[in-house]
Write a protein that holds these residues in place. Structure first.
Motif, PDB file in Angstrom:
ATOM      1  N   GLY A 102      16.604  20.741  61.942  1.00 51.52           N
ATOM      2  CA  GLY A 102      16.737  19.333  62.302  1.00 51.52           C
ATOM      3  C   GLY A 102      17.986  18.705  61.722  1.00 51.52           C
ATOM      4  O   GLY A 102      18.849  19.390  61.158  1.00 51.52           O
ATOM      5  N   LEU A 103      18.077  17.403  61.866  1.00 49.83           N
ATOM      6  CA  LEU A 103      19.221  16.645  61.387  1.00 49.83           C
ATOM      7  C   LEU A 103      18.731  15.520  60.498  1.00 49.83           C
ATOM      8  O   LEU A 103      17.853  14.746  60.882  1.00 49.83           O
ATOM      9  CB  LEU A 103      20.002  16.057  62.574  1.00 49.83           C
ATOM     10  N   GLY A 104      19.295  15.429  59.282  1.00 48.74           N
ATOM     11  CA  GLY A 104      18.906  14.392  58.344  1.00 48.74           C
ATOM     12  C   GLY A 104      20.112  13.684  57.761  1.00 48.74           C
ATOM     13  O   GLY A 104      21.250  13.856  58.223  1.00 48.74           O
ATOM     14  N   GLY A 105      19.875  12.900  56.729  1.00 44.14           N
ATOM     15  CA  GLY A 105      20.950  12.128  56.115  1.00 44.14           C
ATOM     16  C   GLY A 105      21.956  12.948  55.344  1.00 44.14           C
ATOM     17  O   GLY A 105      23.001  12.431  54.944  1.00 44.14           O
ATOM     18  N   TRP A 106      21.654  14.222  55.102  1.00 44.95           N
ATOM     19  CA  TRP A 106      22.565  15.120  54.381  1.00 44.95           C
ATOM     20  C   TRP A 106      23.061  16.229  55.304  1.00 44.95           C
ATOM     21  O   TRP A 106      23.384  17.324  54.887  1.00 44.95           O
ATOM     22  CB  TRP A 106      21.858  15.718  53.158  1.00 44.95           C
ATOM     23  N   GLY A 107      23.104  15.947  56.602  1.00 47.61           N
ATOM     24  CA  GLY A 107      23.600  16.929  57.569  1.00 47.61           C
ATOM     25  C   GLY A 107      22.478  17.721  58.214  1.00 47.61           C
ATOM     26  O   GLY A 107      21.303  17.343  58.182  1.00 47.61           O
ATOM     27  N   TRP A 108      22.855  18.850  58.813  1.00 41.32           N
ATOM     28  CA  TRP A 108      21.883  19.716  59.484  1.00 41.32           C
ATOM     29  C   TRP A 108      20.982  20.388  58.459  1.00 41.32           C
ATOM     30  O   TRP A 108      21.438  20.759  57.371  1.00 41.32           O
ATOM     31  CB  TRP A 108      22.594  20.768  60.324  1.00 41.32           C
ATOM     32  N   LYS A 109      19.712  20.559  58.831  1.00 43.40           N
ATOM     33  CA  LYS A 109      18.747  21.170  57.918  1.00 43.40           C
ATOM     34  C   LYS A 109      18.059  22.359  58.573  1.00 43.40           C
ATOM     35  O   LYS A 109      17.699  22.319  59.751  1.00 43.40           O
ATOM     36  CB  LYS A 109      17.690  20.150  57.495  1.00 43.40           C
ATOM     37  N   LEU A 110      17.888  23.417  57.787  1.00 44.28           N
ATOM     38  CA  LEU A 110      17.138  24.589  58.205  1.00 44.28           C
ATOM     39  C   LEU A 110      16.130  24.913  57.111  1.00 44.28           C
ATOM     40  O   LEU A 110      16.440  24.798  55.920  1.00 44.28           O
ATOM     41  CB  LEU A 110      18.057  25.789  58.437  1.00 44.28           C
ATOM     42  N   GLY A 111      14.937  25.334  57.513  1.00 43.48           N
ATOM     43  CA  GLY A 111      13.927  25.671  56.524  1.00 43.48           C
ATOM     44  C   GLY A 111      12.964  26.712  57.046  1.00 43.48           C
ATOM     45  O   GLY A 111      12.796  26.880  58.256  1.00 43.48           O
ATOM     46  N   ALA A 112      12.334  27.429  56.121  1.00 49.09           N
ATOM     47  CA  ALA A 112      11.347  28.441  56.488  1.00 49.09           C
ATOM     48  C   ALA A 112      10.402  28.637  55.314  1.00 49.09           C
ATOM     49  O   ALA A 112      10.733  28.335  54.166  1.00 49.09           O
ATOM     50  CB  ALA A 112      12.019  29.763  56.855  1.00 49.09           C
ATOM     51  N   GLY A 113       9.185  29.131  55.621  1.00 50.72           N
ATOM     52  CA  GLY A 113       8.231  29.356  54.550  1.00 50.72           C
ATOM     53  C   GLY A 113       6.948  29.956  55.069  1.00 50.72           C
ATOM     54  O   GLY A 113       6.866  30.441  56.198  1.00 50.72           O
ATOM     55  N   ILE A 114       5.923  29.901  54.225  1.00 50.58           N
ATOM     56  CA  ILE A 114       4.628  30.481  54.561  1.00 50.58           C
ATOM     57  C   ILE A 114       3.539  29.465  54.227  1.00 50.58           C
ATOM     58  O   ILE A 114       3.651  28.727  53.238  1.00 50.58           O
ATOM     59  CB  ILE A 114       4.409  31.808  53.818  1.00 50.58           C
ATOM     60  N   SER A 115       2.501  29.419  55.068  1.00 48.61           N
ATOM     61  CA  SER A 115       1.394  28.479  54.874  1.00 48.61           C
ATOM     62  C   SER A 115       0.075  29.239  54.732  1.00 48.61           C
ATOM     63  O   SER A 115      -0.161  30.239  55.427  1.00 48.61           O
ATOM     64  CB  SER A 115       1.285  27.511  56.057  1.00 48.61           C
ATOM     65  N   PHE A 116      -0.783  28.737  53.837  1.00 53.30           N
ATOM     66  CA  PHE A 116      -2.095  29.332  53.597  1.00 53.30           C
ATOM     67  C   PHE A 116      -3.165  28.377  54.105  1.00 53.30           C
ATOM     68  O   PHE A 116      -3.181  27.192  53.753  1.00 53.30           O
ATOM     69  CB  PHE A 116      -2.293  29.584  52.104  1.00 53.30           C
TER      70      PHE A 116
END
Length: 206
Positions: free
Chosen positions: A76-90
């Motif tokens: 996505g796009l936020g106030g600090w530039g483009w954002k990328l994220g990944a993780g795991i959910s339980f």
């Protein structure tokens, strides 16, 4: 400098209203057995969302891999530039609905030659300055509640905390000026990290 505060308040209000609406709908659904639907686990969830200290405004994807565990990715796009994220959910409930606990990593690209007004020394007078906002990474600890929609989609409310793992989040490029302590504190507030708030709609796809 008030942008983040306004966004936080807006997200809080939207999340509260939405939560109340869905709780009300859930109560009515429990009272009427005819509205009960069989839980279905899609192969993948895809959708859109808005998050503070997570992924800004952008797209989301989640893939159930085994009972109780899913992997996710955001862009996505936020106030600090483009954002990328990944993780795991339980998921304690063994389905990709209801409560979930997640851990992940997010990275904001930063912005080059970012111009803004900030208070400077010696008298906290506002002055236009130029900054390079550096790439910042965070470790995100997230709790989410996943409302089951229809047969295989869901609406998700999230909260948590983003822990910054990057030093030197910005560099002052303007010469002849010294940022005041007020300005430095403001930059700490707006850079990635801190309270996570967000919501998203995810559509199940088989």
């Amino acid at each position: 400098m008030k942008t983040k505060s306004i966004l936080t308040n807006l997200l809080t209000v939207i999340m509260l209203i939405t939560f109340l609406l869905f709780v009300n709908g859930s109560i009515h659904a429990q009272q009427d057995p005819q509205t009960t639907e069989t839980t279905h686990t899609p192969q993948i969830f895809i959708g859109l969302g808005l998050g503070l200290n997570e992924y800004g405004l952008g797209g989301c994807m989640e893939i159930p891999i085994v009972d109780r565990l899913s992997i996710y990715g955001n862009a996505g796009l936020g106030g600090w530039g483009w954002k990328l994220g990944a993780g795991i959910s339980f998921y304690p409930s063994k389905t990709p609905y209801k409560s979930s606990f997640g851990i992940g990593y997010a990275s904001a690209s930063g912005l080059k030659d970012f111009e803004t007004e900030l208070p400077v020394e010696p008298n906290d007078q506002n002055k236009k300055v130029t900054l390079d906002l550096n790439r910042v990474g965070t470790i995100n600890l997230v709790y989410s509640y996943n409302f089951h929609l229809g047969r295989k989609s869901k609406f998700v409310l999230s909260t948590g905390y983003a822990i910054p793992v990057t030093n030197n989040a910005y560099e002052l490029k303007s010469t002849g000026v010294i940022l005041s302590e007020t300005a430095k504190q403001a930059l700490v507030i707006i850079q990635p990290g801190g309270l996570i708030l967000g919501f998203k709609f995810l559509f199940g796809v088989d």
